[in-house]
Every structure is written in C-alpha cells, then in structure tokens.
Design an enzyme around this catalytic site. Structure first.
Site, PDB file in Angstrom:
ATOM      1  N   HIS A  88     -18.163   3.942 -90.643  1.00  0.00           N
ATOM      2  CA  HIS A  88     -19.459   4.613 -90.810  1.00  0.00           C
ATOM      3  C   HIS A  88     -19.363   5.978 -91.487  1.00  0.00           C
ATOM      4  CE1 HIS A  88     -20.337   1.692 -87.508  1.00  0.00           C
ATOM      5  NE2 HIS A  88     -21.457   1.540 -88.201  1.00  0.00           N
ATOM      6  N   GLY A  90     -26.776  -2.353 -86.043  1.00  0.00           N
ATOM      7  CA  GLY A  90     -28.005  -1.672 -85.650  1.00  0.00           C
ATOM      8  C   GLY A  90     -27.832  -1.054 -84.281  1.00  0.00           C
ATOM      9  N   SER A 128     -20.364  -3.348 -86.516  1.00  0.00           N
ATOM     10  CA  SER A 128     -21.092  -2.279 -85.851  1.00  0.00           C
ATOM     11  C   SER A 128     -21.693  -2.829 -84.550  1.00  0.00           C
ATOM     12  CB  SER A 128     -22.146  -1.700 -86.800  1.00  0.00           C
ATOM     13  OG  SER A 128     -22.648  -0.481 -86.343  1.00  0.00           O
ATOM     14  N   ASP A 129     -23.000  -2.849 -84.424  1.00  0.00           N
ATOM     15  CA  ASP A 129     -23.588  -3.438 -83.223  1.00  0.00           C
ATOM     16  C   ASP A 129     -23.364  -4.947 -83.185  1.00  0.00           C
ATOM     17  OD1 ASP A 129     -24.806  -2.842 -80.800  1.00  0.00           O
ATOM     18  OD2 ASP A 129     -26.809  -3.325 -81.520  1.00  0.00           O
TER      19      ASP A 129
END
Length: 1071
Positions: free
Chosen positions: A746, A918, A965-966
């Site tokens: 990120h 997300g 990520s999520d």
C-alpha cells in the site's frame, strides 16, 4: 526569538496588465529550448536493435546510435511515453502512451522508422496506474507480430491477458492463456511471464502475486519453471537462458536460469539502485538504473554504462490555473479572501482585480484571518510544519521557529492573539502570535483533534476529543471538551457515551452548541433483514452561565434571572436538544435569532468510494421564533464563516468558490481566483514534492523505529535523482522507488497532474469482435442479469442475440479490413449510433444503440452469471455460488445481490478471486458465520429460516493471488474461523492499511502503510506473504486454453463429497 523577515512595502497588482504581459511573455519563452543550459536527464525504458538504442526521456521517445554516439528525439507530444519496443525487424517501434491528467489511460502506437509515420493501434483506453501497466507490449511472435497484454476485455482490471495484433490493430486475436504480462519464445515454445511487471514501489515483495514464469512443454501443456520466494520481473531470453530481475539476495539484481528453470545464476552485484526495464536484441541486454542506461553482455558478463549526454532542459516555469489546485480558502475582512493553491497562498478581493501573493516559498497549507490586515499561515518543510504571520498592509512577514509537527487543522481567535492547531501527534495546542510559543492543551490517545472552535471573546476553545473506553474497543467515540484560557483548565461539555462533534459558540460567547449522534432511530434495510442508523444527528445547546435560559426557547425575560458568571463545572448537565428533526448534520452556526445547519442528505456511497466524488451538502436555516427550517443553499462541498458572522464562503460541486451575505443569500458572487495565473518553478516544486513524499513516509509508516532508520538512509540517495527530473512522470519514478524502500504494501502514488493531454476514450457495446474476411463479426455478446440496469450489451434491448452477426457499418461508416471498429466506436462513446447488422439468410438490422464508455461491469456480471449457472448445473441444483469482487461498495452489492438466494442451497461456494480489497470483509464474514438453527412454519407458503440471513449448509471459499488487502483478511478469517475449506492459490499479501490525509501540491495522493494487521497464530505474517489455502489448486495457462476452471471444479467436487455425510433436519408439521 522569532525570525523577522521583511519583504518591503506591499504592492497590489493590477490584474489586467499583469495577466496580459505574463501570458504574452510565456508564449514566447516557452518555445525557446535552452540547449546551452542542458542538464543531465532521467533515462528510462530502453530497448536495443543492432546499433540503435531507444529510450524514454522527458516523456518523449529518443534514439541513440551506438556507433556515432548521436542522439535524436523521434516521437513527442503524444502524452507521456513510458515504454517502447523495437519490432524484431527493427523497422517499427511499438510505443505505450499514457494520457489524462493523472495518466489513468493508456494505449499503443506504432512508429515507422522508415517514413516517420505514427499510427495509433489500440483504442482500449486501458487502465493505467503507477504500479501496474495495463495495455502494454508483451512480446513478439516468431512471425514478428506484436503481442499485447491488456485488461481491456476482462472482467477484472488486475487480469491482463494476451492478444496478437493483426493488420495494424484491425484485429486482436486472443491467445487464451490466462493472466500474463510477458510472452517470449524459445525453441518454438511459448514462455509466459505471469505478473512479471515491475514493482518499484514494493521492493522485497514475496506475496502470492510475485512474478512467475511458465514454459510450454511438448504435450501442449505448460509447466512453471521459475517460482522464487521473491518477485521476478522483466524476463528476456538470450540463447538458452531466461534472464530476469529479482531481489532474492536482498537487493535487485539480474539473474538467469536455463529453460527448465534450473542452474540459477547471479550476474550483478549492485548496491546503489535496482536495475529496471530489461530488454534484449537476443545478444545483449539493456536496462536502466538510477536514471542511466546500461548494456550487459551475457557472453562476457561485462556491464557498461552508455554515455548519452545531456539532452533537454525544458523552461523551468510552470503556469497553472489556481482553481484547479485550490486547497484551502478563508474569508478575511470586507471584500477580501485568502486561499491556497499549489502550495502558495494568495490574498485578493472577490472580483480578482487585486491579487497579492503571501511571500513564502513552498509549501503553505492553511491561511486564516490573523487580526486586522494580517493572516496567519501554516507552512511546511521536510522537518515539520511551522506558523507564520503576514501583514498584507505593510508587507512584513514573521515566521516562527517552533516545529508544530504535521498540522491538519488551524484556527485563529477573532482578536488575532493566538492560533489553535491540531497535529498528527494527536495534540491540540495554542500558539501565541506574538512570541510563537506553542502550548499543548490536550493530547488524545486515539486520533487527531481537528474538530475545534474558538469563542468570539477569545476565552474558550471547544473541541471534539477522540476516546475509547479500553485499548481494544472497536469504536473511537468523541466527547466535547472546553478549554478555558483564563484558568488554563479543561472541562467536559458532554458525557463520553456517544459521538459529539462540531462545537460552536454564539456571538456573545454565552452558549455552546454542538451536534451529536444521540438520536437513534433505526431505518430498515430494503434488501435484507437489517437496520441502519442513517439520521442520528441532532443539535444541542449548553448555556455556559448557570441559570441562563436555553436560547432556542422563547422564555420571557421577566421569567428569567439575571446572567451570572461563567461556570463550566458539570456543564453537560445543562445540555438540551434543539427542536430540529434528526438528520446527517456536519456543522452548526448559531446566529442572533437563527441557527445555520450544514446537512448532507442520505445518499449511496458508491460514487464517493470509487470516484472520490464529494458529498453534496445543504445549508439550512432554523428560525428560533417560527421553529421552521428553510433551505439557504444546496450542492455545497465546503463552507467557511467570516469572523463577523455576516458573510459565508462556500465551495460547490462545480469546484468553484462563492461568497454571499447571510442577510441576502441571493446576492451570491463567484470568487474569481483565476484572473492571475499561478507561476512556479518546476525544479523548486519537484524538490519540495520529493521532500514531502519522504516526510510522509517517515512520519506515517506504522513502525516508527523502522521508519526512522529507513528514512535517514534513503533521503539523499533518491533526492540526488530529483535534479534529473524534468517532467512530473520523471519525478514519479523517483518517488515510487523511494517509497519502495519500506518494503511494505500500500505504498502508492495516485492522481496528480502529469500532462494536459486529454485521456484516451474508448467506445464499447459489450461485445467481442473477430475479423471474418473483410468484415467484423460479433464473436460474443455479454450480459449478466437481463433485468438489472447496466448489465447487458445495448444490442440485447432489441430482443436479439447479435452473436454471429456481421457488422456492416456504424453511422454509415464501413468497418472491417479497411476501418478499425475500435476507432469508430471510440469516436462515438457516450452518444447513440446506428449500427447495421447482417445475419444469416439475409437478415439485416438497423439498430440505434447507446455507445458505452466502458463495459467492464457487464463483462464482470456475465462472468459471474456464467459461473453461477455452471455450478448449479454441475451440482444438479445443490450448490450455490457467490463472487465478491472487492471489499468495498461493489463487493457489498454483489454479495447481497446473490447471498439472499444462493445461501439457501445445500452447499455454497464463496469466490473471492481477484478481490480488490477494501474494508467490509468483517461484515461478510459475520453473515457467513450465521448458521441456521430453526425455521418459521407458516400455514401457507414455505419455510423461513432463522436467522433469516443464514447459510443453510456447507461452504467452500476460493481465493487466488489477485485477492489482496481486505481480500487477504477475508481469506485468513474464513480459514481461521473454520467456516469451510479455503482452496486456490496463495493471496497477494498486503495487510498494512492506509488512510491518506494529504496531497502533494499538484493533487497527488501518496499512501503510507500506517496500520499493520495482526492475527492470532499468524502474528504480522500475512503481510508480504499472503494466505496459504488449505488446498492449492493452480490455474495453469493450458486450463484457460481448454476453457476449464479447475478451482471451481474442485470446489464443486469437494462440496458434493462433504454433502454426502451431511444430514439436514427440517421441521415436520405435527398432525
């Protein structure tokens, strides 16, 4: 002592004379190339053919002759060129061009070296980001045909597949080999590079999406030959060896293996910068490193730097439109306003006739009224943010030396005695405007204290104080605190049981108003059994003098006691609500006989989440006497009130700033900020932007000790490259490499202003085409649920399936071997066009259809529905299927769209492949954890399960390397909670979260890994590794070629096997 800087007397600039002369001089000067002052350049993306080298410099394409040493520019003014490759015969060059202000689209061109012709080849407007390059050159086949990699026809932007380009872009033939970035050929066999794109922003990457190399074997299948623990990028073949870049030894080097993936050799030992952009002519390998170009000879193992010399130094000035980069604005006295644009502060009248620049170099963040004829401003350096004072009457400026940290909110008392600032150390403090001395009022443990106000008598500061009742609480609440400047004491204005915010004092400083989420009244969900609290905000008021009446209640004066003294002890007991219906309120402004409330109507989050669309607010006026609410203004995105409470400045959804008197809101005027162009130095801006990017990483990276060590080690290393940068894209290359040193997910660069070239456009009708003779034929038309909005090709609206139909013309223009259908459609995007179709047996159709800008969602929904049908049919109606594309708003939509039906099958496949991440995974996990324990039995109708939103039977989840990520977090949680088997491939491995709060002066958003995710059992181990499935099922290139999905097939077979031993108990109605 503060340092005093004198800038002499102030001179107001007559706008008309200034703008005319500046633009005239600029046009003349800009055309002059200062060859005598050329400086070294940043050289990128080289390729080689014989004695010719091409490379990118200053966004243009250059050619260098190795024999003569001459260098010339061959292609310019297309946009930002970031890749170019020689065709095998050397006659043509394939060029990748990015356009749009933030380089969000990309397409390919051909350059003919024999006649200088430039021709656009693709009209895909492929997605383009700083971290992956979609619609790019993938390689060339043995016949010399270009093969491209693009996401344009795929259901996911992370899925780039291979197409052979025929007839200069007239036809694109899919190779059907699945995701791929590169294709090479060796001994007649295809070599596929999957995810072998560059990762300059994430050095040391080891997650599931790391680059891997596959080779075709004699059976027609593919086998994986290069699968290292670290990322592999830029594969090329020389002889019988595959060369690539990886940092398996901790630093980027060139390695190679044989064609079986064996005999790993290391060829370089770099210690300064990573090598990038490997390319070859089959004998020598070219690459860039640290902004220079090098040539590597595999036979001799020698590396030489190619001395190209200084090429170009564009004029070191940039002229911008201030409103495009407006960051902050504030009303001053009378007709004057202050605003900040591109890091510079200006004071002007509303009409823009007179404009004065605050004489402070980059970078100013905030500017506020600082008393009569003064403004206070916050300016930043790489060390931190500092306070300054500027008197626009005398022209004198004062800058204080005290470092305030990184400031995120600023206010000044009406009398100009002190400022209040909030920083990212979670402190709120006052700063004396005479001495510059800061005094910390309070520090929160949980969040920044940016929600504050100052009373008009300069005695009180009220602020929202973030808090949690325990270190592991899930929610950060906020209570109102009041700081008394006279007694230097803090008082609680509200209890600590809700979210209280937006404090505001009335003009006589006798009452404190605020907003609070205390009016709970649930609203029902219209899709599933659920409730949400959408309109919970209500205004409250607290008299600061005990015994004083509530100012919003019309109590006769004869019935009230005389006002006493301020007493803030237990003031929360005197709080009372104002008679206004609950809503979603953001700001409250008390006036003499009315109250202004800034409200945001209830709305969906889709546009804000994916497009950054600002929320549109409404300014309401509550009349205390009539108790009626009327609308003052709408379509607002920001609001400021003048110190005398007579004038309001607003920003509207058109991006412009307006001002109006509260007594006559209809007398609205536009603040003319663009009459004076904004002039700045490219070199100074780039140095400041680099420093700020470096500082953001240093101050926000989640591990403070690591951030300090890395930041000090890399600062000079990459700052030394900034003088080589002549364009914004040059600087981007330096910034992302600097961020990559943190070796964490990120770390992104998004948005910004790179070029004034408009983005490429594409026209779509949700169909695939193939060339049949001289005509295009519809190979496939896409549709998801035909009844849903935006889920089918517009041709289906005429009740025909166009598959197999020949397309004769579009608006009378013949398309086919002589005319590119993708070009014709791109010219009509967003409009309607007549398409003539010709079917078998002479069936001809003339259809007026809407030409779409994009059809990815239609292709996505078609893919989902095809999978769902396949699962239902192959399981004979016993297994349901859900796909979740991300963990944002779209992911919620798609989950609930299908969950209400698919959860009632005996088995359920939850597919999170290609999940873009997300933050809502926990909401979906919560639903999947619901197991049925009972049923409602109606007299008529069928059973209703309890809980209503529950899973009937067994579950299996499918994940892959593109789930991140999520999506990583969901995959780990599903596995950890034992909800079912997790199958597929290892996930992306990026779980250090972000919350970008600052932009660079050109609007660029930089993200820093701030929130490291920790799991029981795994600790911090999911980051930069991913989540291993319970059962690994690879999706090989030959599976795509044969049309199989081995991951779904395994999930179906595994669920069928589990269901053999599953006994479902259903109610039997008693007799």
């Amino acid at each position: 002592m503060p340092s005093l800087m004198s800038f002499g007397s102030c001179q107001w600039i007559d706008q008309g004379r200034f703008s005319r002369s500046l633009y005239r001089n600029f046009k003349t000067f800009k055309l002059h190339e200062m060859h005598g002052l050329c400086m070294p350049n940043l050289l990128l993306n080289p390729d080689i053919h014989g004695d010719r080298i091409i490379f990118v410099c200053c966004d243009d394409l250059w050619e260098h002759d190795l024999k003569s040493g001459s260098t010339r520019k061959i292609v310019s003014n297309l946009g930002v060129i970031n890749n170019a490759r020689f065709f095998p015969d050397g006659r043509k060059i394939a060029i990748r061009v990015m356009r749009g202000s933030s380089l969000n689209t990309a397409d390919l061109y051909f350059y003919n070296g024999e006649n200088g012709e430039i021709k656009r080849i693709t009209y895909f407007s492929g997605k383009s980001t700083g971290r992956r390059m979609f619609t790019d050159v993938a390689g060339f086949d043995p016949d010399g045909n270009l093969i491209i990699s693009t996401d344009a026809m795929q259901p996911f932007s992370s899925m780039t597949c291979l197409y052979r380009v025929e007839n200069d872009g007239i036809n694109f033939v899919p190779l059907n080999l699945g995701p791929a970035t590169h294709i090479l050929f060796a001994d007649g066999r295809r070599v596929i590079g999957r995810n072998t794109f560059e990762l300059p922003h994430w050095k040391g990457y080891r997650g599931g999406t790391r680059g891997k190399i596959w080779i075709e074997v004699n059976s027609g299948a593919f086998k994986k030959i290069v699968d290292m623990s670290t990322h592999v990028s830029s594969p090329v073949i020389v002889g019988h060896r595959i060369y690539f870049i990886t940092d398996i030894d901790g630093f980027g080097q060139i390695y190679s293996t044989d064609l079986d993936g064996k005999d790993l050799r290391k060829h370089t030992s770099f210690t300064d910068y990573y090598p990038r952009h490997l390319n070859t002519d089959g004998r020598r390998i070219l690459f860039s490193k640290g902004g220079s170009i090098y040539i590597f000879n595999p036979d001799t193992e020698k590396i030489e730097k190619i001395e190209i010399g200084d090429l170009e130094s564009p004029e070191d000035r940039i002229i911008s439109i201030p409103s495009k980069f407006a960051e902050d604005f504030s009303p001053l006295d009378g007709d004057l306003i202050a605003f900040v644009s591109r890091g510079q502060a200006f004071i002007q009248d509303v009409s823009g006739t007179y404009v004065l620049k605050v004489p402070e170099p980059l970078r100013i963040r905030y500017v506020r009224r600082g008393g009569d004829t003064k403004v206070a401003f916050i300016h930043g350096t790489r060390e931190g943010d500092f306070l300054g004072i500027y008197d626009y009457r005398t022209g004198k400026a004062e800058k204080f030396e005290e470092n305030l940290g990184n400031v995120f909110a600023m206010g000044v008392d009406r009398n100009g005695k002190f400022a209040v600032v909030a920083n990212d150390r979670f402190e709120i403090m006052t700063v004396d405007l005479e001495t510059g001395k800061p005094t910390v009022i309070e520090r929160s443990r949980e969040a920044m204290i940016t929600d504050f106000t100052i009373s008009d008598n300069s005695r009180f500061i009220a602020y929202g104080f973030p808090l949690k009742h325990g270190e592991t609480d899930g929610y950060v609440m906020q209570a109102i605190h009041v700081y008394d400047m006279e007694g230097r004491k803090i008082f609680a204005a509200t209890t600590e049981n809700s979210h209280d915010y937006a404090p505001a004092f009335d003009a006589d400083s006798k009452n404190l108003y605020y907003l609070s989420y205390r009016s709970l009244d649930p609203s029902p969900d219209r899709v599933v059994l659920n409730f949400s609290f959408e309109v919970v905000s209500k205004p409250f008021v607290i008299p600061l003098i005990p015994g004083s009446p509530n100012p919003t209640k019309l109590v006769p004066r004869s019935m009230t006691s005389e006002a006493g003294e301020y007493d803030l002890n237990d003031m929360y007991k005197r709080s009372s609500p104002i008679n206004v219906d609950p809503g979603d309120y953001r700001m409250i402004i008390p006036l003499e006989s009315s109250i202004l409330i800034y409200s945001v109507p209830v709305h969906g989050e889709f546009a804000a989440y994916y497009q950054g669309a600002p929320e549109k607010g409404v300014l309401l006026k509550y009349d205390v006497k009539t108790r009626k609410v009327t609308e003052v203004k709408n379509n607002l995105t920001d609001l400021r009130l003048s110190a005398d409470r007579k004038t309001v400045m607003v920003r509207k959804d058109d991006g412009k700033i307006y001002t109006f008197p509260l007594e006559k809101p209809e007398d609205e005027r536009t603040v003319e900020t663009d009459k004076r162009p904004l002039v700045s130095s490219i070199h100074e801006e780039f140095l400041q932007m680099y420093d700020e990017a470096w500082k953001l990483a240093r101050d926000n990276y989640w591990n403070e000790a690591v951030a300090k060590e890395i930041s000090e080690r890399i600062y000079e290393k990459y700052r030394n490259l900034v003088p080589l940068c002549k364009t914004r894209y040059d600087l981007s290359n330096v910034i992302v490499e600097m961020q990559g040193e943190y070796r964490t997910s990120h770390s992104y660069e998004m948005g910004g202003t790179f070029t004034d070239k408009d983005p490429f456009r594409s026209g779509r009708i949700a169909c695939d085409f193939k060339l049949d003779g001289d005509h295009y034929v519809v190979a496939k038309a896409y549709a998801g649920d035909y009844s849903n909005e935006g889920e089918k090709s517009p041709i289906f609206e005429y009740g025909i399936d166009p598959t197999g139909y020949l397309i004769e013309d579009i608006d009378g223009e013949t398309v086919g071997a002589g005319s590119n259908i993708y070009r014709v459609l791109s010219e009509k995007a967003g409009t309607s066009a007549r398409i003539r179709l010709s079917g078998k047996g002479g069936d001809k159709r003339d259809l007026m259809i809407d030409i779409l800008d994009d059809d990815r969602f239609i292709r996505y929904r078609s893919w989902v529905e095809a999978n769902r049908r396949y699962v239902h049919e192959r399981s004979k109606g016993t297994i349901g299927y859900i796909h979740i594309p991300d963990m944002g708003m779209m992911g919620l939509n798609e989950f609930y769209r299908l969950f209400i039906n698919e959860s009632s099958y005996q088995g359920l496949i939850v597919d999170v492949r290609f999940n873009g991440g997300g933050f809502v995974s926990q909401l979906i996990i919560e639903k999947l954890m619901n197991k049925r324990i009972g049923y409602d039995n109606p007299r008529r109708g069928t059973l209703s399960p309890y809980p209503t939103n529950s899973v009937r039977g067994k579950i299996i989840a499918i994940t892959n390397e593109y789930a991140g990520s999520d999506g990583d977090i969901f995959s780990f949680s599903f596995k950890k909670l034992g909800l079912g088997k997790l199958i597929g491939t290892r996930t992306w491995g990026g779980v250090v979260g972000i919350t970008p709060k600052r932009r660079l002066i050109d609007g660029t958003v930089l993200t820093q890994p701030e929130f490291a995710f920790w799991f029981r059992d795994a600790g911090f181990g999911v980051e930069n590794y991913g989540v291993d499935p319970d059962v690994e099922i690879e999706y090989a290139p030959h599976d795509y070629l044969s049309g199989k999905d081995p991951q779904i097939d395994y999930a179906i077979d595994a669920l069928i096997e589990e269901l053999r031993n599953w006994n479902e108990e259903l109610p039997q109605r008693p007799s």
